[in-house]
Design a protein around this motif. Structure first.
Motif, PDB file in Angstrom:
ATOM      1  N   ARG A  70      -4.354   2.913 -57.972  1.00  0.00           N
ATOM      2  CA  ARG A  70      -3.465   3.734 -57.149  1.00  0.00           C
ATOM      3  C   ARG A  70      -4.074   5.134 -57.149  1.00  0.00           C
ATOM      4  NH1 ARG A  70      -2.095  -0.753 -56.320  1.00  0.00           N
ATOM      5  NH2 ARG A  70      -0.019  -1.659 -56.467  1.00  0.00           N
ATOM      6  N   VAL A  72      -3.437   8.508 -56.811  1.00  0.00           N
ATOM      7  CA  VAL A  72      -2.223   9.331 -56.803  1.00  0.00           C
ATOM      8  C   VAL A  72      -2.468  10.624 -57.552  1.00  0.00           C
ATOM      9  CG1 VAL A  72       0.212   9.424 -57.461  1.00  0.00           C
ATOM     10  CG2 VAL A  72      -0.803   7.223 -56.824  1.00  0.00           C
ATOM     11  N   GLN A  95       0.476   9.797 -53.104  1.00  0.00           N
ATOM     12  CA  GLN A  95      -0.499   8.694 -53.037  1.00  0.00           C
ATOM     13  C   GLN A  95      -1.204   8.707 -51.683  1.00  0.00           C
ATOM     14  OE1 GLN A  95      -1.029   3.898 -53.827  1.00  0.00           O
ATOM     15  NE2 GLN A  95       0.823   4.893 -54.548  1.00  0.00           N
ATOM     16  N   ASP A 161       5.446   9.065 -54.073  1.00  0.00           N
ATOM     17  CA  ASP A 161       5.939   7.999 -54.939  1.00  0.00           C
ATOM     18  C   ASP A 161       7.005   8.558 -55.866  1.00  0.00           C
ATOM     19  OD1 ASP A 161       4.365   5.706 -54.349  1.00  0.00           O
ATOM     20  OD2 ASP A 161       2.682   6.494 -55.519  1.00  0.00           O
TER      21      ASP A 161
END
Ligand code: GTQ
Length: 356
Positions: A70, A72, A95, A161
């Protein structure tokens, strides 16, 4: 005088010896452990889009989504350094997924929300169904559901997120699995869950389970239209049926099958502040994270304020008094740990100047 010094040094010596037994004197910390009012180390903070964007772009050159799993940038509260969290309970991050990339499938006991900030055409797949992202869409990944993200489009897509990582960490209830393949198979066509659960109807044999929402996308166009209708109906009237003195027009997202919050630990909201709105002071025990969708304004605390613009993210810690001002009509998305407070009958709010 002499006796006092003796007492102090006797106590110090005692505390030192006591610490070897993994014990501590409560009386030295009681006021901190049980304070008269909420005391959190979390601070109010803002992450401006114009500052974050170059760093997001740079991350896109440094690492792929596949490699990062991910990609992020964690929005870490400056008052909680090293804790990788935005409030004491809720994690937040931006993200980025570039055209052609895949963020591989996994599942975990932490629940996630996505709020699409910039770009469109990426998707999140949840339990075999894809949902295409547009700015302002609010998307849920319930706990322990397989999810992967992909971007078959031609624009970079960034979303906010929000996960209950710190809660699940505190409970020691973290589990996670990776799928053997990067992308899960598509089992249902896009729009299936929205049609079954998103039209104020439910399948005949539907059984609510786990407090998990069966719907995993709340499209911005629908949520925004509801707020604008209420705004039009309210005019500039404040009070019953009109504007809330603190929040303007504000609605909460709901699990359509239970009436509860979309995620058991996280409540989410969308609000519109009319142009020129000057909100009354407000505070509540839940720590709130905001993402600005439209407009421009300012959040004022007792001793400082932030100007906000579209795509900025800001955090308001528990019990910090604040007012919202809008210089242009503004739409704000927000989320918090309110369902936990409510489940434990701990939630409090205070409207206006009164200090309790
Ligand atoms: O998309 O699954 O920001 O597992 C942090 C942990 C996103 C995700 C985060 C995650 C995810």
């Amino acid at each position: 005088m002499h006796a006092k010094v003796d007492t102090a040094s006797l106590r110090r010596d005692y505390y030192q010896r006591l610490s070897t037994q993994a014990m501590k004197p409560l009386w030295e910390v009681l006021a901190n452990l049980v304070p008269p009012l909420p005391a959190t180390d979390a601070q109010a903070a803002i992450w401006r889009w114009e500052d974050a964007l170059p760093f997001l772009r740079e991350s896109g050159e440094l690492i792929t989504a596949q490699e990062a799993e991910r990609r992020v940038l964690i929005l870490e509260n400056p008052g909680l350094p090293g804790q990788n969290t935005c409030t004491p309970t809720i994690y937040a991050g931006l993200q980025l997924i570039l055209p052609g990339e895949v963020a591989p499938a996994h599942r975990h006991t932490q629940s996630a929300l996505r709020f699409v900030v910039d770009g469109e055409g990426a998707y999140t797949a949840v339990n075999g169904e894809r949902v295409t992202m547009h700015p302002g869409d609010f998307i849920i990944t319930p706990k322990w559901t397989w999810h992967d993200h992909g971007n078959p489009g031609d624009q970079a897509v960034t979303w906010l997120d929000g996960l209950d990582i710190a809660v699940v960490r505190m409970l020691g209830a973290q589990f996670r699995e990776n799928l053997h393949e990067a992308t899960q198979g598509v089992q249902r066509p896009e729009g299936d869950a929205a049609a079954r659960f998103g039209a104020n109807m439910l399948p005949l044999d539907y059984q609510p389970h786990d407090g998990v929402t069966p719907i995993f996308c709340y499209p911005y166009h629908a949520s925004r239209a509801a707020l604008m209708q209420l705004h039009e109906n309210a005019g500039s009237r404040v009070g019953e049926g009109g504007l809330h003195a603190c929040h303007g027009i504000k609605l909460q997202y709901v699990n359509p099958a239970s009436g509860g919050s979309p995620i058991p630990t996280i409540a989410a909201f969308l609000q519109v502040l009319p142009k020129g709105f000057a909100g009354a002071p407000y505070r509540s025990t839940d720590g709130m994270i905001y993402s600005v969708v439209e407009g421009e304004g300012r959040i004022e605390f007792d001793d400082h304020s932030f100007e906000f613009k579209p795509k900025d993210t800001f955090v308001v810690p528990s019990w910090m008094r604040h007012r919202l001002h809008a210089s242009e009509q503004s739409v704000l998305f927000s989320f918090s740990d309110r369902p936990i407070h409510k489940a434990l009958h701990l939630w409090r709010e205070s409207v206006g100047e009164s200090v309790s």
